[in-house]
Scaffold this motif. Structure first.
Motif, PDB file in Angstrom:
ATOM      1  N   MET A 205       0.975  -1.322  -0.088  1.00  0.00           N
ATOM      2  CA  MET A 205       0.296  -0.143  -0.064  1.00  0.00           C
ATOM      3  C   MET A 205       0.922   1.193  -0.013  1.00  0.00           C
ATOM      4  SD  MET A 205      -3.345  -0.547  -0.248  1.00  0.00           S
ATOM      5  CE  MET A 205      -4.183   1.111   0.734  1.00  0.00           C
ATOM      6  N   GLU A 206       1.884   1.183   0.552  1.00  0.00           N
ATOM      7  CA  GLU A 206       2.842   2.355   0.819  1.00  0.00           C
ATOM      8  C   GLU A 206       3.669   2.664  -0.584  1.00  0.00           C
ATOM      9  OE1 GLU A 206       5.946   5.035   3.608  1.00  0.00           O
ATOM     10  OE2 GLU A 206       5.462   2.879   4.061  1.00  0.00           O
ATOM     11  N   THR A 207       3.875   1.482  -0.897  1.00  0.00           N
ATOM     12  CA  THR A 207       4.465   1.667  -2.485  1.00  0.00           C
ATOM     13  C   THR A 207       3.425   2.266  -3.587  1.00  0.00           C
ATOM     14  OG1 THR A 207       5.976  -0.188  -1.921  1.00  0.00           O
ATOM     15  CG2 THR A 207       5.715   0.505  -4.067  1.00  0.00           C
ATOM     16  N   VAL A 209       0.943   4.145  -2.934  1.00  0.00           N
ATOM     17  CA  VAL A 209       0.534   5.679  -2.886  1.00  0.00           C
ATOM     18  C   VAL A 209       1.510   6.342  -3.291  1.00  0.00           C
ATOM     19  CG1 VAL A 209       0.146   7.140  -0.881  1.00  0.00           C
ATOM     20  CG2 VAL A 209      -1.136   4.902  -0.951  1.00  0.00           C
ATOM     21  N   ASP A 210       2.872   5.925  -2.609  1.00  0.00           N
ATOM     22  CA  ASP A 210       4.163   6.721  -3.451  1.00  0.00           C
ATOM     23  C   ASP A 210       4.107   6.884  -4.764  1.00  0.00           C
ATOM     24  OD1 ASP A 210       5.067   7.094  -0.909  1.00  0.00           O
ATOM     25  OD2 ASP A 210       6.607   5.584  -1.114  1.00  0.00           O
ATOM     26  N   ARG A 262       2.337   1.674   9.353  1.00  0.00           N
ATOM     27  CA  ARG A 262       0.852   1.980   8.531  1.00  0.00           C
ATOM     28  C   ARG A 262       0.341   3.177   8.935  1.00  0.00           C
ATOM     29  NH1 ARG A 262      -4.361   1.403   9.875  1.00  0.00           N
ATOM     30  NH2 ARG A 262      -5.896   0.556   8.293  1.00  0.00           N
ATOM     31  N   GLY A 265       3.169   5.901   7.639  1.00  0.00           N
ATOM     32  CA  GLY A 265       3.653   5.670   6.201  1.00  0.00           C
ATOM     33  C   GLY A 265       2.511   6.107   5.186  1.00  0.00           C
ATOM     34  N   TYR A 266       1.783   5.042   4.823  1.00  0.00           N
ATOM     35  CA  TYR A 266       0.894   5.239   3.616  1.00  0.00           C
ATOM     36  C   TYR A 266      -0.476   6.126   3.939  1.00  0.00           C
ATOM     37  CZ  TYR A 266      -2.703   1.734   4.430  1.00  0.00           C
ATOM     38  OH  TYR A 266      -3.808   0.869   4.839  1.00  0.00           O
ATOM     39  N   LYS A 269       0.645   9.717   4.300  1.00  0.00           N
ATOM     40  CA  LYS A 269       0.902   9.995   3.172  1.00  0.00           C
ATOM     41  C   LYS A 269      -0.445  10.424   2.241  1.00  0.00           C
ATOM     42  CE  LYS A 269       5.364   8.173   2.399  1.00  0.00           C
ATOM     43  NZ  LYS A 269       6.072   6.931   1.951  1.00  0.00           N
ATOM     44  N   LEU A 270      -1.417   9.554   2.498  1.00  0.00           N
ATOM     45  CA  LEU A 270      -2.728  10.004   1.708  1.00  0.00           C
ATOM     46  C   LEU A 270      -3.232  11.352   2.251  1.00  0.00           C
ATOM     47  CD1 LEU A 270      -4.564   6.743   2.119  1.00  0.00           C
ATOM     48  CD2 LEU A 270      -3.864   7.471   0.041  1.00  0.00           C
ATOM     49  N   VAL A 274       3.761  13.063  -0.064  1.00  0.00           N
ATOM     50  CA  VAL A 274       5.034  12.653   0.427  1.00  0.00           C
ATOM     51  C   VAL A 274       5.977  13.715   0.089  1.00  0.00           C
ATOM     52  CG1 VAL A 274       5.211  12.227  -2.699  1.00  0.00           C
ATOM     53  CG2 VAL A 274       6.469  10.796  -0.975  1.00  0.00           C
TER      54      VAL A 274
END
Length: 443
Positions: A205-207, A209-210, A262, A265-266, A269-270, A274
């Motif tokens: 998920m973080e990948t 979103v990035d 979690r 991170g994502y 970022k949401l 970033v």
């Protein structure tokens, strides 16, 4: 070369300003205490008296660590990050601390040994990570720097970015990301487990979103669950069943790699975007975009937590939202900070403390979702919401709304206490019993 050997001379040749010098005496006391623990049987084999002794030793050692960090957290963080010239993510930071300050936090080998055990058979060394990260995050000097480190793109995303920009597709184990006419469509596709989150899904998920945030061709993002192969929901879309309790019971939900990553991170970022070096950085340090969530079937636990960072939420009329924190025994992420903004204090307590479900068809659902659509009309409703968020002024206004509603220091203060309280909860007897029972039934 390890971090400890790369740094200036330590306690034997340093000065009293060097935090490693200050750690020398408590570090020796911790070493002696841990030797007492190793003389005991493994945690699951201890008698009641041995469990009481282990708890007393842990309390003594954790008090030593906490007192040291109350005074030296900033000095420790500056030493590990080169006076905040290096950005270390959570995992890198705790590993560096274990190397430079033996006994302050568990090292990678000790954690790997713990990870191989079910939750009930662990010593609970991650609680020491919680003590350390609480001290760092509550510092107005170190804490903001660590938040920024977590908002930087992951190395994995940077590796995948050129291919995603070229093809518009990134396939991962638990997530499919597709760019279509300026929309980054992020589909959670753990179809056999109702999108229940584990460490792999947090990483994916973080990948994703990035990638969506970094791709200049993306204007707006969409997160939705894919079709399930799970027998109860075969062929239906499902948003998320929250934390994978089977993984928790088997020892596969780490504090740093899942529970803290979690949130910082994502999910962060949401909301915030970033943090990157880019030509227009004088305008903003962040690259952010608006996001839509589409809820099919249900958003349980971590799935419900996700909804609190989206700009627009569309829910199917037959779906529901719940945060079964009281039933599971853990803290529901940052929901305790955010939910009251949406629902008010009474409803938030009903949801978090009493397990109330909010069904999309009831009036209170409009406190959490923007639109309710019949299942057959979800696609069209989602597309209209995406088009509305593509306006030129959306980015600036969402940025100001998020800043007003959740200043970074408010999140930092919350996460400082969360780091320790969640660590304590996942090692509490009631959580271990519930997670173990869930795994036994579902396996």
């Amino acid at each position: 070369m390890t971090l400890a050997t790369a740094l200036p001379a330590g306690p034997s040749g340093g000065t009293r300003e060097d935090p490693r010098f200050a750690w020398a005496a408590p570090g020796k006391a911790v070493e002696r205490g841990e030797e007492r623990l190793t003389d005991l049987p493994d945690p699951e084999e201890r008698s009641p008296g041995q469990r009481a002794l282990a708890a007393a030793v842990h309390d003594e050692l954790r008090a030593l660590r906490a007192r040291f960090l109350d005074v030296h957290a900033d000095a420790v963080y500056d030493l590990l990050t080169g006076d905040r010239t290096r950005y270390l993510r959570l995992g890198e930071l705790v590993d560096a601390a274990a190397d430079a300050f033996p006994g302050l936090v568990p090292g990678p080998e000790r954690l790997a040994a713990e990870r191989a055990r079910p939750q009930a058979a662990k010593e609970g060394h991650e609680i020491d990570q919680g003590i350390f990260l609480r001290a760092v995050l509550r510092s107005p000097v170190a804490g903001p720097h660590l938040l920024d480190a977590q908002l930087r793109p992951t190395p994995r995303a940077l590796r995948l970015l050129p291919e995603f920009v070229r093809t518009g597709v990134a396939r991962m184990e638990s997530v499919l990301l597709v760019r279509d006419a300026g929309v980054a469509r992020l589909t959670m596709c753990r179809d056999d487990r109702l999108n229940a989150e584990d460490e792999q899904q947090v990483d994916d998920m973080e990948t994703a979103v990035d990638l969506a945030l970094l791709d200049p061709a993306v204007r707006v993002g969409l997160v939705r669950g894919g079709e399930m192969s799970h027998p109860r929901y075969r062929g239906r879309r499902v948003f998320s069943a929250g934390i994978n309790l089977k993984s928790l019971g088997s020892g596969g939900i780490p504090l740093v790699g899942f529970l803290l990553r979690r949130e910082l991170g994502y999910l962060h970022k949401l909301m915030r975007g970033v943090l990157t070096e880019h030509p227009g950085q004088w305008r903003s340090r962040y690259t952010d975009k608006p996001w839509v969530a589409a809820v099919d079937a249900f958003a349980i636990g971590g799935g419900a937590q996700m909804l609190l960072v989206f700009d627009h939420v569309v829910a199917a009329a037959d779906s529901y939202i719940s945060l079964p924190a009281a039933k599971e025994g853990i803290v529901p992420g940052v929901a305790n900070l955010r939910l009251t903004r949406f629902t008010g204090p009474r409803v938030s307590r009903q949801v978090i403390l009493q397990g109330r479900r909010i069904h999309a068809a009831e009036p209170d659902a409009r406190l959490l979702v923007d639109e309710v659509a019949e299942p057959g009309e979800m696609d069209a409703t989602v597309e209209r919401s995406l088009a509305r968020l593509a306006g030129d002024a959306v980015l600036a206004n969402r940025r100001m709304l998020n800043l007003a509603e959740e200043p970074p220091d408010a999140l930092r203060a919350y996460m400082a206490e969360f780091a320790l309280q969640q660590a304590l909860r996942v090692y509490a007897d009631d959580v271990i019993e519930k997670a173990g029972a869930f795994g036994a039934v579902k396996s």
